[in-house]
Design a protein around this motif. Structure first.
Motif, PDB file in Angstrom:
ATOM      1  N   TYR A   1       0.836  -1.217   0.000  1.00  0.00           N
ATOM      2  CA  TYR A   1       0.000   0.000   0.000  1.00  0.00           C
ATOM      3  C   TYR A   1       0.866   1.261   0.000  1.00  0.00           C
ATOM      4  N   GLU A   2       1.931   1.278   0.834  1.00  0.00           N
ATOM      5  CA  GLU A   2       2.804   2.444   0.908  1.00  0.00           C
ATOM      6  C   GLU A   2       3.532   2.658  -0.410  1.00  0.00           C
ATOM      7  N   THR A   3       3.938   1.573  -1.070  1.00  0.00           N
ATOM      8  CA  THR A   3       4.594   1.684  -2.377  1.00  0.00           C
ATOM      9  C   THR A   3       3.642   2.296  -3.405  1.00  0.00           C
ATOM     10  N   ALA A   4       2.381   1.839  -3.388  1.00  0.00           N
ATOM     11  CA  ALA A   4       1.388   2.375  -4.323  1.00  0.00           C
ATOM     12  C   ALA A   4       1.115   3.851  -4.064  1.00  0.00           C
ATOM     13  N   ILE A   5       1.087   4.229  -2.797  1.00  0.00           N
ATOM     14  CA  ILE A   5       0.861   5.633  -2.446  1.00  0.00           C
ATOM     15  C   ILE A   5       2.003   6.513  -2.949  1.00  0.00           C
ATOM     16  N   LYS A   6       3.241   6.056  -2.752  1.00  0.00           N
ATOM     17  CA  LYS A   6       4.393   6.823  -3.210  1.00  0.00           C
ATOM     18  C   LYS A   6       4.375   6.976  -4.730  1.00  0.00           C
ATOM     19  N   ARG A   7       4.002   5.897  -5.425  1.00  0.00           N
ATOM     20  CA  ARG A   7       3.920   5.957  -6.884  1.00  0.00           C
ATOM     21  C   ARG A   7       2.858   6.975  -7.315  1.00  0.00           C
ATOM     22  N   TRP A   8       1.703   6.945  -6.625  1.00  0.00           N
ATOM     23  CA  TRP A   8       0.618   7.884  -6.959  1.00  0.00           C
ATOM     24  C   TRP A   8       1.032   9.323  -6.678  1.00  0.00           C
ATOM     25  N   GLU A   9       1.733   9.553  -5.558  1.00  0.00           N
ATOM     26  CA  GLU A   9       2.191  10.902  -5.233  1.00  0.00           C
ATOM     27  C   GLU A   9       3.187  11.413  -6.275  1.00  0.00           C
ATOM     28  N   GLU A  10       4.004  10.506  -6.815  1.00  0.00           N
ATOM     29  CA  GLU A  10       4.936  10.903  -7.870  1.00  0.00           C
ATOM     30  C   GLU A  10       4.177  11.320  -9.130  1.00  0.00           C
ATOM     31  N   TYR A  11       3.114  10.549  -9.481  1.00  0.00           N
ATOM     32  CA  TYR A  11       2.264  10.942 -10.611  1.00  0.00           C
ATOM     33  C   TYR A  11       1.655  12.329 -10.376  1.00  0.00           C
ATOM     34  N   GLU A  12       1.221  12.572  -9.137  1.00  0.00           N
ATOM     35  CA  GLU A  12       0.598  13.848  -8.813  1.00  0.00           C
ATOM     36  C   GLU A  12       1.593  14.999  -8.966  1.00  0.00           C
ATOM     37  N   ARG A  13       2.849  14.791  -8.493  1.00  0.00           N
ATOM     38  CA  ARG A  13       3.870  15.825  -8.627  1.00  0.00           C
ATOM     39  C   ARG A  13       4.166  16.122 -10.100  1.00  0.00           C
ATOM     40  N   GLN A  14       4.231  15.047 -10.907  1.00  0.00           N
ATOM     41  CA  GLN A  14       4.484  15.242 -12.334  1.00  0.00           C
ATOM     42  C   GLN A  14       3.336  16.015 -12.992  1.00  0.00           C
TER      43      GLN A  14
END
Length: 467
Positions: free
Chosen positions: A138-151
């Protein structure tokens, strides 16, 4: 019967039968107001801008667009009228879904076709804990999603820089969260000829558009310049679709697809056909009146009207005996004429309107009492029955006209300055004034002369005044 009396009887019968024909069946011919039928009451306030201030012409155009939308929506006998300088009252009898009415009325429906210069990627849905087996996943998926959001945010900032360099471009958001950099609008809702609901090959509702001659030419040029690229369909400042142009479209037709229900597609088509609102509007008040409440109001109104009418009829009969029956017949005809007037002028009957009918009965009775008392005075002076009747009607006429004219002036002011049910009361009262005048001054006189002429007695019934 003298010939000059015969044509009067014929006229009364013609008016009576014409009125009965105009009002039958009453359930179809008499329009019921919001308080009797139930429905939705909406109060709108127009919001102007320095570039587009509120004016009388703006409100008139707003009312015209609203009426066009509501008429196409199929609401029977809507009431749309101005209130003050910047407000509009909308009453929709028989409609029990206020949300759909608000969506139909409140949206501006500004349609634009714009070429897509660039866009941020669609941001995936934020991960939810229950969809992952462990906290680490779950934490890995959240970090990936936050990276998409920053981009996406970084991309959005770049798009805004393009707008700063070129003011003809615009940045608008899509329904799924994407952000688009768009070129100038080459086609708008003013180029539309028609908009209809259809279904695609998967059975999903879509809105098909047909452009006018100018719009066809512009759409042909737009699609020719953007083959293999996206063209955004913008509604009220939101990108609802951005399909890729596969080929040049020269037929002057297009299609809006999205996550529509059939009702939503129908409302969108109506708004596009009717045109955009000239100004934005704010909904100040919404009231929904259920049909049950309307039915209860009808029953209460009819009950009150019947009790009032019965009391009036009994008073006239008790006080004037058989002369009172003549007045009662005229009162019945007055009610029929009022209902016929409402049906003929397509006026709306409201609870205050029912009060206006009851008030009309009182005014009609007042006229008959003035006439009868004047007849008694003429009999005391030694006149014959027929002469007393003629003199009584002639001398009471001025007083009756004066009383009814002052009431008519009051009704005119109520209609001009009032809204909703107040105007309904004024209309009903105005029709009642003319009906009561005709029946009190003309019908009662003819029936009274006919009744007395058939009697051999030299005593006018209920007057106790002998010749």
């Amino acid at each position: 019967m003298p010939k000059h009396e015969r044509w009067k009887i014929i006229l009364i019968l013609v008016v009576l039968f014409a009125s009965l024909w105009a009002v039958y069946p009453p359930s179809e011919k008499i329009k019921l107001g919001l308080d009797l039928k139930g429905g939705v009451h909406i109060l709108l306030q127009a919001k102007g801008t320095p570039e587009n201030p509120i004016s009388s012409d703006t409100i008139e155009r707003l009312i015209a667009v609203l009426r066009n939308r509501i008429d196409q929506y199929g609401v029977a006998e809507p009431v749309i009228q101005r209130e003050g300088n910047d407000r509009v009252v909308v009453e929709l009898p028989g409609l029990d879904d206020p949300e759909s009415a608000i969506e139909l009325i409140g949206k501006t429906a500004m349609l634009e076709f714009r070429p897509v210069i660039d866009a941020t990627p669609r941001l995936p849905r934020k991960p939810e804990r229950q969809n992952y087996g462990s906290d680490e996943e779950y934490e890995t998926a959240i970090k990936r999603w936050e990276e998409y959001e920053r981009q996406a945010l970084a991309m959005e900032k770049k798009l805004w820089k393009h707008v700063e360099e070129n003011p003809s471009l615009s940045v608008l958001k899509g329904e799924d969260g994407e952000v688009y950099l768009l070129g100038a609008a080459s086609i708008t809702g003013q180029h539309l000829l028609d908009a209809k609901v259809a279904f695609d090959n998967l059975g999903r509702p879509v809105v098909t558009l047909k452009f006018n001659k100018e719009g066809t030419h512009l759409f042909d040029e737009l699609t020719a310049r953007n083959i293999g690229r996206q063209v955004a369909i913008v509604l009220d400042g939101v990108v609802i679709s951005a399909p890729v142009v596969q080929e040049r479209i020269s037929g002057g037709e297009a299609q809006i697809s999205g996550r529509f229900t059939t009702d939503e597609a129908q409302r969108l088509a109506i708004m596009l056909r009717a045109g955009a609102l000239p100004v934005t509007v704010e909904i100040l008040e919404t009231r929904s009146i259920g049909p049950t409440l309307g039915t209860d109001s009808i029953k209460s109104g009819i009950k009150a009207g019947l009790i009032g009418a019965i009391l009036v009829f009994l008073f006239m009969f008790i006080y004037y005996s058989r002369m009172g029956l003549v007045a009662d017949l005229a009162l019945v005809m007055t009610i029929i004429l009022v209902l016929a007037g409402l049906a003929s002028f397509r006026a709306t009957l409201t609870m205050p309107g029912i009060a206006g009918i009851i008030l009309t009965l009182g005014m009609a009775v007042d006229g008959n009492i003035l006439i009868y008392e004047r007849i008694k005075e003429e009999l005391r002076s030694g006149k014959t029955v027929m002469a007393a009747i003629d003199a009584g009607f002639r001398k009471a006429f001025v007083t009756i006209i004066d009383a009814n004219l002052t009431t008519l002036f009051a009704a005119a002011f109520l209609f001009y300055y009032g809204t909703g049910p107040v105007r309904g009361f004024a209309v009903t009262l105005s029709i009642g004034i003319f009906a009561s005048l005709f029946c009190a001054v003309f019908v009662t006189k003819v029936l009274l002369r006919l009744f007395v002429g058939r009697r051999k007695s030299s005593v006018l019934p209920a007057t106790k005044e002998r010749l």
